[in-house]
Scaffold this active site. Sequence first.
Site, PDB file in Angstrom:
ATOM      1  N   ASP A  99       0.695  -1.303   0.063  1.00  0.00           N
ATOM      2  CA  ASP A  99      -0.009   0.059  -0.057  1.00  0.00           C
ATOM      3  C   ASP A  99       1.094   1.229  -0.044  1.00  0.00           C
ATOM      4  O   ASP A  99       0.416   2.458  -0.611  1.00  0.00           O
ATOM      5  CB  ASP A  99      -0.843  -0.173   1.094  1.00  0.00           C
ATOM      6  CG  ASP A  99      -2.133  -1.057   1.304  1.00  0.00           C
ATOM      7  OD1 ASP A  99      -2.451  -1.504   0.119  1.00  0.00           O
ATOM      8  OD2 ASP A  99      -2.680  -1.263   2.251  1.00  0.00           O
ATOM      9  N   THR A 100       1.917   1.212   0.679  1.00  0.00           N
ATOM     10  CA  THR A 100       2.538   2.466   0.857  1.00  0.00           C
ATOM     11  C   THR A 100       4.082   2.789   0.718  1.00  0.00           C
ATOM     12  O   THR A 100       4.833   3.521   0.717  1.00  0.00           O
ATOM     13  CB  THR A 100       2.496   3.020   2.612  1.00  0.00           C
ATOM     14  OG1 THR A 100       3.235   2.213   3.179  1.00  0.00           O
ATOM     15  CG2 THR A 100       1.263   3.023   2.787  1.00  0.00           C
ATOM     16  N   LYS A 101       4.763   1.663   0.025  1.00  0.00           N
ATOM     17  CA  LYS A 101       6.140   1.527  -0.243  1.00  0.00           C
ATOM     18  C   LYS A 101       6.337   2.485  -1.284  1.00  0.00           C
ATOM     19  O   LYS A 101       7.636   2.866  -1.277  1.00  0.00           O
ATOM     20  CB  LYS A 101       6.315   0.139  -0.825  1.00  0.00           C
ATOM     21  CG  LYS A 101       7.808  -0.323  -1.278  1.00  0.00           C
ATOM     22  CD  LYS A 101       8.501  -1.404  -1.559  1.00  0.00           C
ATOM     23  CE  LYS A 101       7.555  -1.901  -2.954  1.00  0.00           C
ATOM     24  NZ  LYS A 101       7.823  -3.136  -3.363  1.00  0.00           N
ATOM     25  N   GLY A 160      19.603 -12.745   3.231  1.00  0.00           N
ATOM     26  CA  GLY A 160      20.388 -13.508   4.365  1.00  0.00           C
ATOM     27  C   GLY A 160      19.806 -13.166   5.648  1.00  0.00           C
ATOM     28  O   GLY A 160      20.192 -13.979   6.615  1.00  0.00           O
ATOM     29  N   GLU A 180       4.501  -6.277  14.470  1.00  0.00           N
ATOM     30  CA  GLU A 180       5.286  -5.133  14.410  1.00  0.00           C
ATOM     31  C   GLU A 180       4.793  -4.189  15.591  1.00  0.00           C
ATOM     32  O   GLU A 180       5.106  -3.686  16.180  1.00  0.00           O
ATOM     33  CB  GLU A 180       5.643  -4.601  13.070  1.00  0.00           C
ATOM     34  CG  GLU A 180       6.514  -5.491  12.442  1.00  0.00           C
ATOM     35  CD  GLU A 180       6.625  -4.788  10.928  1.00  0.00           C
ATOM     36  OE1 GLU A 180       6.220  -3.968  10.614  1.00  0.00           O
ATOM     37  OE2 GLU A 180       7.441  -5.779  10.106  1.00  0.00           O
TER      38      GLU A 180
END
Length: 182
Positions: A21-23, A51, A85
């Site tokens: 949505d916001t990247k 990695g 998160e």
Amino acid sequence: MKLAKRVMKPCDVFLNHRSTDTKKTVSTLLYDHLSRVGFNPFLDTKTMKPGDKLFEKINGAILECKVGVAIFSPRYCESMFCLHELALLMECRKKVIPIFCDVKPSQLKVLNDGKLSGEELRRFRWALEEAKYTVGLNYNSSKGSLSDIVNGASEIIINSMIEVENEEQMMMEAQQNLPIAL
């Protein structure tokens, strides 16, 4: 062959967002703006490298950050990662600045699709309620200026960082002045 030791600055600001949505808008512009003014923000797409252990890296950044920014969007609550998160930021009692992008706080709900345990569901709902009742910024992409929201959010984040650091300094000074028990 000797490898140079890479020193990583700790994360100052953790940017919690739904990448799809916001990247390409708020989250990346905010990351770039904060980086230019000398902060070390964490944005998964910019900070993580092949990695890296996903939860190890993300959880570590949340634990070391001073301020969290939750960028809510229409599909935010569909992501278990976003909700994890947010819950960790709230559980660690980090200062969280909500930005509501094209979504009203009342529209944010944790969906019970049967994939979440009862504990995860409780945790995510609690964190979302905490964020919904925290003063934040609103951004409507059809009416608002992307530049205005990024600049406004950056100013608030910078002031919040100053507040948090001042509080930490005062606590350290108070601890140093405590009498030593014998």
